[in-house]
Design a protein around this motif. Structure first.
Motif, PDB file in Angstrom:
ATOM      1  N   TYR A  59      -0.087  34.581 -13.726  1.00 19.36           N
ATOM      2  CA  TYR A  59      -0.695  35.521 -12.789  1.00 19.36           C
ATOM      3  C   TYR A  59      -1.785  34.819 -11.980  1.00 19.36           C
ATOM      4  CZ  TYR A  59      -2.171  40.127 -11.139  1.00 19.36           C
ATOM      5  OH  TYR A  59      -2.453  41.221 -10.363  1.00 19.36           O
ATOM      6  N   LYS A 117     -10.503  37.225 -17.735  1.00 18.41           N
ATOM      7  CA  LYS A 117     -11.440  38.269 -17.277  1.00 18.41           C
ATOM      8  C   LYS A 117     -11.430  38.459 -15.770  1.00 18.41           C
ATOM      9  CE  LYS A 117     -13.543  40.074 -20.830  1.00 18.41           C
ATOM     10  NZ  LYS A 117     -12.347  40.794 -21.240  1.00 18.41           N
ATOM     11  N   LEU A 119      -9.232  37.962 -13.683  1.00 16.00           N
ATOM     12  CA  LEU A 119      -7.916  38.212 -13.092  1.00 16.00           C
ATOM     13  C   LEU A 119      -7.464  39.651 -13.233  1.00 16.00           C
ATOM     14  CD1 LEU A 119      -6.031  35.028 -14.305  1.00 16.00           C
ATOM     15  CD2 LEU A 119      -6.746  35.562 -11.980  1.00 16.00           C
ATOM     16  N   ILE A 120      -8.265  40.493 -13.902  1.00 18.12           N
ATOM     17  CA  ILE A 120      -7.821  41.864 -14.123  1.00 18.12           C
ATOM     18  C   ILE A 120      -7.816  42.640 -12.808  1.00 18.12           C
ATOM     19  CG2 ILE A 120      -8.291  43.998 -15.381  1.00 18.12           C
ATOM     20  CD1 ILE A 120      -9.527  42.319 -17.579  1.00 18.12           C
ATOM     21  N   GLN A 121      -8.809  42.384 -11.967  1.00 21.24           N
ATOM     22  CA  GLN A 121      -8.933  43.144 -10.723  1.00 21.24           C
ATOM     23  C   GLN A 121      -8.016  42.676  -9.601  1.00 21.24           C
ATOM     24  OE1 GLN A 121     -11.186  45.706  -9.624  1.00 21.24           O
ATOM     25  NE2 GLN A 121     -11.862  46.180 -11.680  1.00 21.24           N
ATOM     26  N   PRO A 122      -7.911  41.355  -9.351  1.00 22.04           N
ATOM     27  CA  PRO A 122      -7.166  40.946  -8.160  1.00 22.04           C
ATOM     28  C   PRO A 122      -5.672  41.265  -8.237  1.00 22.04           C
ATOM     29  CG  PRO A 122      -8.192  39.047  -9.230  1.00 22.04           C
ATOM     30  CD  PRO A 122      -8.455  40.214 -10.088  1.00 22.04           C
ATOM     31  N   LYS A 123      -5.058  41.382  -7.084  1.00 19.47           N
ATOM     32  CA  LYS A 123      -3.615  41.624  -7.002  1.00 19.47           C
ATOM     33  C   LYS A 123      -2.926  40.330  -6.605  1.00 19.47           C
ATOM     34  CE  LYS A 123      -1.520  45.250  -4.884  1.00 19.47           C
ATOM     35  NZ  LYS A 123      -0.738  46.142  -5.745  1.00 19.47           N
ATOM     36  N   TRP A 221      -1.934  41.780 -14.640  1.00 22.15           N
ATOM     37  CA  TRP A 221      -2.524  41.169 -15.831  1.00 22.15           C
ATOM     38  C   TRP A 221      -3.510  42.151 -16.444  1.00 22.15           C
ATOM     39  CZ3 TRP A 221      -2.709  38.574 -19.978  1.00 22.15           C
ATOM     40  CH2 TRP A 221      -3.914  38.310 -20.613  1.00 22.15           C
TER      41      TRP A 221
ATOM     42  N   SER B  43     -11.528  46.407 -21.604  1.00 23.92           N
ATOM     43  CA  SER B  43     -12.112  45.501 -20.646  1.00 23.92           C
ATOM     44  C   SER B  43     -12.900  46.290 -19.600  1.00 23.92           C
ATOM     45  CB  SER B  43     -10.989  44.704 -20.002  1.00 23.92           C
ATOM     46  OG  SER B  43     -11.470  44.110 -18.837  1.00 23.92           O
ATOM     47  N   ASP B  45     -13.308  45.842 -16.498  1.00 22.44           N
ATOM     48  CA  ASP B  45     -12.760  46.041 -15.148  1.00 22.44           C
ATOM     49  C   ASP B  45     -11.274  46.392 -15.234  1.00 22.44           C
ATOM     50  OD1 ASP B  45     -12.330  43.578 -16.140  1.00 22.44           O
ATOM     51  OD2 ASP B  45     -13.287  42.495 -14.514  1.00 22.44           O
ATOM     52  N   ASP B  46     -10.988  47.429 -16.009  1.00 18.95           N
ATOM     53  CA  ASP B  46      -9.594  47.801 -16.255  1.00 18.95           C
ATOM     54  C   ASP B  46      -9.070  48.828 -15.245  1.00 18.95           C
ATOM     55  OD1 ASP B  46     -11.078  49.968 -17.037  1.00 18.95           O
ATOM     56  OD2 ASP B  46     -10.204  50.159 -19.025  1.00 18.95           O
ATOM     57  N   TYR B  47      -9.807  49.085 -14.186  1.00 15.78           N
ATOM     58  CA  TYR B  47      -9.419  50.121 -13.227  1.00 15.78           C
ATOM     59  C   TYR B  47      -9.291  51.464 -13.918  1.00 15.78           C
ATOM     60  CZ  TYR B  47      -8.461  47.486  -8.964  1.00 15.78           C
ATOM     61  OH  TYR B  47      -8.597  46.753  -7.817  1.00 15.78           O
ATOM     62  N   GLN B  51     -13.952  50.892 -16.890  1.00 10.73           N
ATOM     63  CA  GLN B  51     -14.576  50.524 -15.624  1.00 10.73           C
ATOM     64  C   GLN B  51     -15.502  51.635 -15.135  1.00 10.73           C
ATOM     65  OE1 GLN B  51     -12.083  48.724 -12.668  1.00 10.73           O
ATOM     66  NE2 GLN B  51     -13.317  49.523 -10.992  1.00 10.73           N
ATOM     67  N   LYS B 230      -3.707  51.386 -13.983  1.00 10.29           N
ATOM     68  CA  LYS B 230      -3.215  50.358 -13.070  1.00 10.29           C
ATOM     69  C   LYS B 230      -1.685  50.279 -13.035  1.00 10.29           C
ATOM     70  CE  LYS B 230      -4.110  45.446 -12.304  1.00 10.29           C
ATOM     71  NZ  LYS B 230      -4.666  44.241 -12.928  1.00 10.29           N
ATOM     72  N   GLU B 234       0.668  51.203  -9.796  1.00 11.78           N
ATOM     73  CA  GLU B 234       1.469  50.171  -9.122  1.00 11.78           C
ATOM     74  C   GLU B 234       2.959  50.468  -9.201  1.00 11.78           C
ATOM     75  OE1 GLU B 234      -1.415  46.260  -9.325  1.00 11.78           O
ATOM     76  OE2 GLU B 234       0.250  46.391 -10.732  1.00 11.78           O
ATOM     77  N   LEU B 253      -5.154  49.503  -5.207  1.00 11.07           N
ATOM     78  CA  LEU B 253      -3.893  49.052  -5.800  1.00 11.07           C
ATOM     79  C   LEU B 253      -2.687  49.569  -5.022  1.00 11.07           C
ATOM     80  CD1 LEU B 253      -4.727  49.703  -9.552  1.00 11.07           C
ATOM     81  CD2 LEU B 253      -4.566  47.491  -8.435  1.00 11.07           C
TER      82      LEU B 253
END
Lengths: 309, 369
Positions: A59, A117, A119-123, A221, B43, B45-47, B51, B230, B234, B253
């Motif tokens: 990813y 860590k 990489l969770i946000q980006p697409k 991810w 986590s 930043d898990d959306y 988060q 997420k 998606e 997203l």
């Protein structure tokens, strides 16, 4: 869009077909890889860690480079490296491959969570699918037939491995190391080197399986991504009796089973969705019990494996 | 010296004294700061759920004289007690936000009597007066925001089928499914909501399969209640369905498919609580609220939502904001045909009966068992 309700119960087999194709690919690659490794006489339980770690690397590389195929390659290489670490450690005197595998599994998962860590946000860009359902006017069937190239590679790979193990010199040497290390040594081959190659190749395949998770389906991810699929795939190899072609069919079975629960709920069969989720495991247990016998070792099991010794 | 005579208590006491002496200077140096600890089950930043809380923590961080410590991926086991104790003893936290549902019983209940000077603020727990006074439980009526989601979904669907990917059939989840469906029916009586339970809070592959199944069954607007939305967002948008978000804003997203979303507004609440604690005021032990109290909010509408629909959704929001709107009206029937709320006995949002909801309303396709 055709009226979905007119399909009635047909939604279920279509969903199971689609689910088998979508969900089975990681199982397929990990079990093919593990099959190779085990045929050389070693068990690599660390493939769950490999799966998670390479999903993260794949990813990340796809995100940074913009090319998902580069991500697949990087994931494979990551898997090969982790496989190499396993093989080198297990090559030392009096080292237990199962213990090393568990250690590497925890290592892989932990490292992936730590490095993953950001990489969770980006697409990232994800892998394309080939549309085999263009002829169908039924949208459900059309969608079930959107098939990823990695799955097709797996379809070709399984019989290719059967052939290679059976009919090539390379396959013969690999099986020799797995059936009798002494025989391989007597023939002048380094057993450790054979197993190193087998474990690295197995790791590479598991890594490609990991990239499928993060780069195609579900296609992102996150830390719950694998949820034990790597371990399931290792067990699948025993279920498939160390035969790559059977690995393929059992992977499809497990993939289809994952789709069964949601599909049944969508046609209003709402009871026991936990039970349907557990169906493949019941099946595995049942087959294990039926086929086991105290008089002989497991059919097809490589004689050098530490579980059968 | 007879070592057998040293009791475990003496030994522990002695060790503690030595340890305390060691940390003393550090404590004094830090006394100027008010330390707040945040603990997340996943986590940051898990959306999703975590988060939303982390955004609240980020708002607290901006306050003057406040120090924030955070820890992620803390399981709902004894591990959270260790984390809380280290936040209290090593970081000097006097206000803790252990945010996951499973932290409450037994972990917070076990630690609270041991640290009477520390305040434990827990999301979603149900505090009753018999529990220690230094525990607080707060939660938002996020079903109000799911109600607004439902208005938009009911207007935007072309197939009259909505989808809901849910983790487990527990009251908070059922409440969201029901509010979403009731709102959609209120603007479009023909709709049904197909619900699929995945069985756990975070199962990406199952969630993706559930979304596929719902879209295959004909649904064209999907919402969810799982920890990290997420995957559902998606997958649904790749299949061309519209999405209503949950927990926090997932518009990034699926910019072309994201209609609106039900969000927590901890950024509003947490600084309020911290200010109260710093001033020495007592935070209420039982704190609930919806739009009106600023505990929940809606994501901005996507560009594809027409003005007329926006107005209708805003009107619903306004009615909920005023506080006298009743979502669960008298005469409500479940999807098995039983009347679950007797005629004329509508339940207002604050009614505690709603926190033990065990049914799916008429119009929902699915079952709680």
């Amino acid at each position: 869009m055709a009226d979905a309700s007119s399909l009635g119960f047909w939604v279920v087999p279509i969903a199971v077909l689609g689910g088998a194709v979508r969900v089975s690919t990681p199982f397929l690659f990990v079990s093919l890889g593990e099959c190779l490794t085990e045929r050389s006489g070693r068990i690599n339980l660390g493939l769950e860690g490999t799966l998670v770690m390479s999903a993260m690397v794949g990813y990340g590389v796809s995100y940074l480079s913009g090319s998902p195929w580069l991500g697949v390659l990087a994931a494979g290489i990551t898997g090969a490296i982790l496989g190499g670490v396993h093989a080198v450690i297990c090559g030392l005197q009096r080292v237990n491959d199962i213990a090393v595998g568990i250690a590497l599994m925890l290592f892989g998962i932990g490292l992936a969570f730590y490095l993953g860590k950001p990489l969770i946000q980006p697409k990232a860009n994800i892998l394309p699918a080939i549309d085999f359902g263009w002829w169908s006017t039924i949208p459900q069937l059309h969608d079930a037939l959107k098939i990823n190239v990695l799955f097709l590679i797996g379809v070709v790979l399984a019989p290719a491995l059967v052939w290679a193990l059976k009919s090539t010199r390379w396959g013969l040497i690999l099986r020799t190391a797995g059936e009798s290390a002494d025989a391989a040594r007597a023939m002048g081959y380094s057993v450790n080197r054979i197993r190193l190659r087998a474990t690295m190749t197995g790791g590479f395949l598991a890594g490609v399986g990991g990239s499928f998770l993060s780069l195609y389906y579900p296609g992102n991810w996150n830390e719950g991504l694998s949820s034990g699929q790597g371990i399931t795939a290792v067990a699948l190899v025993i279920f498939a009796r160390w035969n790559p072609m059977l690995c393929f069919w059992t992977s499809l079975l497990f993939g289809g089973a994952a789709a069964l629960g949601p599909a049944l709920q969508s046609v209003q069969i709402t009871w026991g969705y936990h039970l349907f989720g557990a169906a493949p495991y019941f099946l595995t247990l049942a087959i294990m019990i039926i086929t086991c016998s105290p008089k002989r070792t497991l059919v097809g099991a490589p004689a050098e494996l530490s579980i059968t010794k | 010296m007879n070592f057998d005579r040293i009791s475990r208590r003496t030994l522990l006491g002695g060790t503690a004294a030595v340890a305390l002496a060691g940390t003393l200077p550090a404590r004094i140096a830090r006394a100027a700061d008010f330390t707040v600890g945040f603990i997340y089950v996943g986590s940051r930043d898990d959306y999703g759920y975590n988060q939303a809380h982390a955004q609240g923590a980020a708002a607290v961080k901006k306050m003057a004289g406040v120090k924030v410590t955070e820890e992620e991926n803390v399981p709902e086991t004894d591990a959270v007690e260790k984390t809380m104790e280290s936040m209290i003893n090593l970081d000097g936290s006097t206000l803790l936000f252990p945010t996951s549902f499973g932290y409450f019983d037994p972990h917070i209940l076990r630690l609270a009597p041991k640290y009477p000077n520390v305040r434990f603020e827990h999301a979603a727990g149900l505090w009753v007066p018999a529990m220690p006074k230094n525990i607080g439980s707060y939660f938002g009526y996020i079903d109000e925001a799911q109600y607004v989601n439902g208005i938009v979904a009911g207007r935007m669907t072309k197939t009259n089928k909505l989808g809901f990917v849910a983790a487990k059939p527990i009251p908070q989840v059922l409440r969201n499914i029901n509010a979403f469906t009731l709102a959609a029916i209120s603007v479009n009586p023909k709709i049904t909501t197909q619900v699929i339970f995945t069985g756990d809070w975070s199962m990406p592959v199952k969630e993706a399969e559930a979304t596929q199944s719902i879209v295959n069954a004909g649904a064209d607007v999907i919402t969810m209640h799982v920890d990290g939305p997420k995957t559902v967002v998606e997958t649904a948008s790749r299949r061309g369905a519209f999405v209503c978000g949950y927990h926090c804003n997932q518009a990034a997203l699926a910019p072309n498919n994201y209609l609106t979303g039900a969000e927590w507004d901890w950024e509003d609440l947490y600084p309020k609580f911290v200010t109260m604690a710093m001033k020495g005021e007592t935070i209420p032990n039982f704190y609930r609220g919806g739009y009106k109290e600023g505990l929940v909010k809606s994501s901005p509408y996507g560009a594809m939502v027409p003005d007329a629909v926006r107005k209708e959704a805003d009107a619903a929001k306004g009615a909920l904001m005023s506080g006298d709107f009743v979502i669960y009206k008298g005469g409500l029937k479940d999807n098995k045909g039983n009347t679950v709320i007797p005629a004329g006995a509508g339940l207002v949002q604050t009614d505690i009966k709603l926190e033990s909801m065990g049914y799916l309303v008429e119009g929902v396709i699915g079952s709680t068992s």
